[in-house]
Enzyme design. Structure first.
Site, short mmCIF file in Angstrom:
data_model
loop_
_atom_site.label_atom_id
_atom_site.label_comp_id
_atom_site.label_asym_id
_atom_site.label_seq_id
_atom_site.Cartn_x
_atom_site.Cartn_y
_atom_site.Cartn_z
N HIS A 164 0.74 -1.21 0.05
CA HIS A 164 -0.11 0.09 -0.06
C HIS A 164 0.71 1.13 0.17
O HIS A 164 0.53 2.22 -0.71
CB HIS A 164 -0.95 0.07 1.26
N LYS A 213 -15.93 -6.89 5.51
CA LYS A 213 -14.95 -7.89 5.82
C LYS A 213 -15.07 -8.14 7.46
O LYS A 213 -15.22 -7.34 8.11
CB LYS A 213 -13.72 -7.79 5.27
N ARG A 249 -2.33 -5.30 -8.66
CA ARG A 249 -1.37 -6.31 -8.42
C ARG A 249 -1.20 -7.17 -9.57
O ARG A 249 -0.39 -7.30 -10.34
CB ARG A 249 -1.55 -7.17 -7.12
N SER A 307 -3.38 -8.25 2.77
CA SER A 307 -3.41 -7.95 3.82
C SER A 307 -3.75 -9.40 4.89
O SER A 307 -3.34 -9.57 5.80
CB SER A 307 -4.43 -6.78 4.56
N1 COA Z 1 -0.41 -4.05 -1.50
C1 COA Z 1 -0.88 -4.90 -0.57
N2 COA Z 1 -2.23 -5.27 -0.60
C2 COA Z 1 -2.81 -4.90 -1.50
C3 COA Z 1 -2.66 -3.87 -2.58
C4 COA Z 1 -1.07 -3.39 -2.34
N3 COA Z 1 -0.62 -2.57 -3.32
N4 COA Z 1 -3.68 -3.47 -3.03
C5 COA Z 1 -4.83 -4.26 -2.73
N5 COA Z 1 -4.36 -5.03 -1.61
C6 COA Z 1 -5.22 -5.84 -0.91
C7 COA Z 1 -5.88 -5.36 0.18
O1 COA Z 1 -5.32 -5.16 1.23
C8 COA Z 1 -7.11 -6.31 0.34
O2 COA Z 1 -6.53 -7.39 1.12
P1 COA Z 1 -7.33 -8.14 1.90
O3 COA Z 1 -8.57 -8.51 1.17
O4 COA Z 1 -6.57 -9.26 2.33
O5 COA Z 1 -7.76 -7.34 3.11
C9 COA Z 1 -7.34 -6.68 -1.26
O6 COA Z 1 -6.18 -6.46 -1.88
C10 COA Z 1 -8.27 -6.14 -1.95
O7 COA Z 1 -8.99 -5.19 -1.23
P2 COA Z 1 -10.41 -4.75 -1.76
O8 COA Z 1 -11.58 -5.83 -1.56
O9 COA Z 1 -10.19 -4.13 -2.97
O10 COA Z 1 -10.85 -3.75 -0.52
P3 COA Z 1 -10.03 -2.74 0.15
O11 COA Z 1 -9.70 -3.05 1.36
O12 COA Z 1 -8.86 -2.36 -0.92
O13 COA Z 1 -11.18 -1.66 0.05
C11 COA Z 1 -13.03 -0.25 -0.60
C12 COA Z 1 -12.33 -1.62 -0.74
C13 COA Z 1 -12.99 0.07 0.99
C14 COA Z 1 -12.32 0.89 -1.18
C15 COA Z 1 -14.22 -0.38 -1.10
O14 COA Z 1 -15.02 -1.48 -0.61
C16 COA Z 1 -15.32 0.94 -0.81
O15 COA Z 1 -15.07 1.84 -1.72
N6 COA Z 1 -16.13 0.79 0.22
C17 COA Z 1 -16.95 1.88 0.59
C18 COA Z 1 -18.61 1.51 0.03
C19 COA Z 1 -18.77 1.83 -1.37
O16 COA Z 1 -18.37 3.03 -1.92
N7 COA Z 1 -19.13 0.90 -2.23
C20 COA Z 1 -19.32 1.09 -3.65
C21 COA Z 1 -17.87 0.95 -4.31
S1 COA Z 1 -18.31 0.66 -5.95
#
Ligand code: COA
Length: 160
Positions: A17, A41, A90, A128
């Site tokens: 991140h 989650k 990724r 994560s």
């Molecule tokens: N390095 C390490 N891990 C990474 C990464 C990176 N560069 N990029 C993504 N990841 C990981 C994240 O840590 C996450 O891991 P996990 O599932 O083990 O926790 C995974 O990739 C994917 O994550 P994702 O499911 O995309 O969720 P997120 O935790 O990144 O966040 C939100 C998603 C919060 C942005 C999204 O749910 C949101 O916008 N929520 C608000 C409600 C909303 O508006 N919904 C409508 C959206 S269309």
């Protein structure tokens, strides 16, 4: 002033991140790291812990501000006057999910565009969940996470 948000659960924030965030700060004047309160989650860390670790991990990064948000991410983007949303891509498997999110966010708020950055290859397969799992089982991932994250997770899993 070009402002972007970088939203996520950050349970916990990892070096992957931070890598994306650093790239974002080179393109935008300000990047708001947006820690989602509701994630859908089962988070290991509380919102407070996730937020505090993001603040600590980014304290030496200029142009970064950490905020918590609840509800739709586009409403938060509007509130902080951001017209871009940063996401990390990724592997190819991220693409379809990210595309649908980006299109839905664009439909909800036409002013926002999603910008994707690729992390360094050593973080391509990092998540994560993987960090939490390996640490819970006593594995060493210190080169993949900030020190503050390692300390908090170690304490949490020792107590458990
Ligand atoms: N390095 C390490 N891990 C990474 C990464 C990176 N560069 N990029 C993504 N990841 C990981 C994240 O840590 C996450 O891991 P996990 O599932 O083990 O926790 C995974 O990739 C994917 O994550 P994702 O499911 O995309 O969720 P997120 O935790 O990144 O966040 C939100 C998603 C919060 C942005 C999204 O749910 C949101 O916008 N929520 C608000 C409600 C909303 O508006 N919904 C409508 C959206 S269309």
């Amino acid at each position: 002033m070009k402002t972007a948000i970088y939203p996520g659960t950050f349970d916990p924030i990892t070096n992957g991140h931070l890598c994306i965030l650093q790239k974002g700060t080179k393109v935008f004047d300000k990047v708001v790291l947006a820690v989602a309160e509701f994630t859908g989650k089962d988070s290991v860390l509380s919102t407070e812990e996730r937020y505090n670790l993001c603040v600590e991990a980014t304290k030496d990064l200029p142009g970064v501000e950490v905020q918590r948000f609840d509800g739709l991410v586009v409403n938060f983007a509007r509130k902080v006057k951001a017209n871009a949303m940063i996401r990390g891509l990724r592997a190819l498997s991220d693409f379809e999910y990210e595309l649908s999110q980006a299109l839905m966010n664009k439909k909800l708020y036409d002013e926002i565009d999603t910008v994707f950055f690729l992390p360094e290859s050593k973080y391509l397969y990092l998540s994560s969940t993987m960090v939490r799992q390996v640490m819970q089982l006593g594995g060493d991932v210190h080169d993949l996470i900030p020190n503050c994250v390692e300390e908090v997770l170690r304490r949490k899993f020792e107590q458990a």
